[in-house]
Design an enzyme around this catalytic site. Sequence first.
Site, short mmCIF file in Angstrom:
data_model
loop_
_atom_site.label_atom_id
_atom_site.label_comp_id
_atom_site.label_asym_id
_atom_site.label_seq_id
_atom_site.Cartn_x
_atom_site.Cartn_y
_atom_site.Cartn_z
N CYS A 1 53.69 2.45 44.71
CA CYS A 1 54.56 1.40 44.00
C CYS A 1 53.81 0.19 44.08
O CYS A 1 54.02 -0.63 43.13
CB CYS A 1 55.75 1.29 44.91
SG CYS A 1 55.53 1.17 46.67
N GLY B 1 61.96 4.25 46.18
CA GLY B 1 61.93 5.26 45.01
C GLY B 1 62.01 4.39 43.70
O GLY B 1 61.73 2.93 43.85
N GLU C 1 63.54 -0.23 48.54
CA GLU C 1 62.03 -0.69 47.95
C GLU C 1 61.98 -0.13 46.87
O GLU C 1 61.77 1.45 46.84
CB GLU C 1 61.28 -0.30 49.26
CG GLU C 1 60.01 -0.93 49.02
CD GLU C 1 58.90 0.12 48.45
OE1 GLU C 1 58.73 -0.23 47.16
OE2 GLU C 1 58.42 0.90 48.90
#
Length: 481
Positions: A287, A231, A253
Amino acid sequence: MAPTTSTSEPLAFTAFYNIIDGRREESRATRRTVNPATLGENPDVPVSTLEDVNKAVEAAQRAVKVWAEVPWSERQKAIEDFADALESHTDDFAQMLVKEQGKPIFWAKNEIGTGVHFLRGVAKLTLSGEVIEDTKERKIVTRYSPLGVSVGIVPWNYPVFIASAKMAPALLTGNAFILKSSPFTPYCNLKMAELGLRFFPPGVFQALSGDDDLGPWLTTHPGINMINFTGSAPNGKKILKACSDTLKRVTLELGGNDPAIICADVDPAAIVPRIALFSFCNAGQICMSIKRLYVHESVYDQVLSNLVEHVKALTLGVGETSYAGPVTNEAQYERVKGFFESVEKDQLTVATGGTKPLTDRKGFYLPLTIVDNPPDEAKVVREEQFGPVLPLMKWSDESDVIQRANDTETGLGASVWTRDEAQATRIAKQLQAGNIWINTHAEIEPIAPFGGYKQSGLRSDYGVEGLKTFCNLQSVYTRPG
């Protein structure tokens, strides 16, 4: 230990439950999410209580004592069988994923397939200790044992894939696993755990849905040994602090502001479709997607014009032929709107797209937008957008562009695009990121570790390194008796 449901029991996507201790559990309270493409309401999901959390943790603590003793090969087989079952339900999961997350149906099916690929890939991995010393006087070996009860906290952008990539190494290494879904995308995660009832004994694979209280209850719970979180960096820091009192193992992560460096010798027409894919897929909500595009000044105009024409042809929606869907939830929609407002306020040049939300359709839709050569201090360059907006910047000096690419607090991924192998190697080795791609971007595999530099995370997921994060490492010294 045996599973609690048969493979013939139907998996219905009409009612959703917590999965605790081998059973479907209702909750005293429920909530609903909004379909980001239509703004219509999705079905009810549980709002877990602290009592639910305690029951799940106690079940996991009982289960792990036996699951850890199950042979590695049998744990592999259970994960592989689960992967087969998930694949057989691709259409059902994909339809639900469209409703809760907003990606087009093609990409929803792709996400299910990626989850299956990671389940199978992780199940093929092995983890063995090392012989450090072996002499007449002494033998020293290392070995790995499961941590115990692990929790996977899954984000809303890829809930099925990321849940698969967390549960597989946890279960393979002998841990019990509790899946905590995002409040924005709980549906598929709950059904994954319900499907898991067919393959895993009670308490081995559980799932909880809840509100903003659920995460803190899990991260501070003394009966939980490990948190694996994907997140945002701010939330990652909160989790790290929350876990410190009980010294839980933590894998984070987090986000990134990934640069891509386009060199002078590229073929603009050839690379543009891939650049667009890695920038705008999932409405930019990845991401490791390209967030900053640095293009050599000699090919800048060609790359820009080709990219603009390509992006103009991409369709928005959630149907079979759609390329990108809406932003997944209202909070993120408002956040990304802030980037558009900053582009307008700073009078930056918009090459395609725009600075206004799309008003011709329901849902959290924003235009796929390219910003032409903004200054490095612009918000759209300095901060991770996590939405459908991409800045293109010119560069001329190699050392300068490397410095600009590295000028960020994060370091998840970066890519170099060139036909000159020596240049690619020279630039790539200087980039401060956990994942480097050459002539591609955002490729990941279950056999390779995935982690970040700087504020993009702690420790690594995937590969053998990912297995190790779910384990205690022991050194064993033996002398003759």
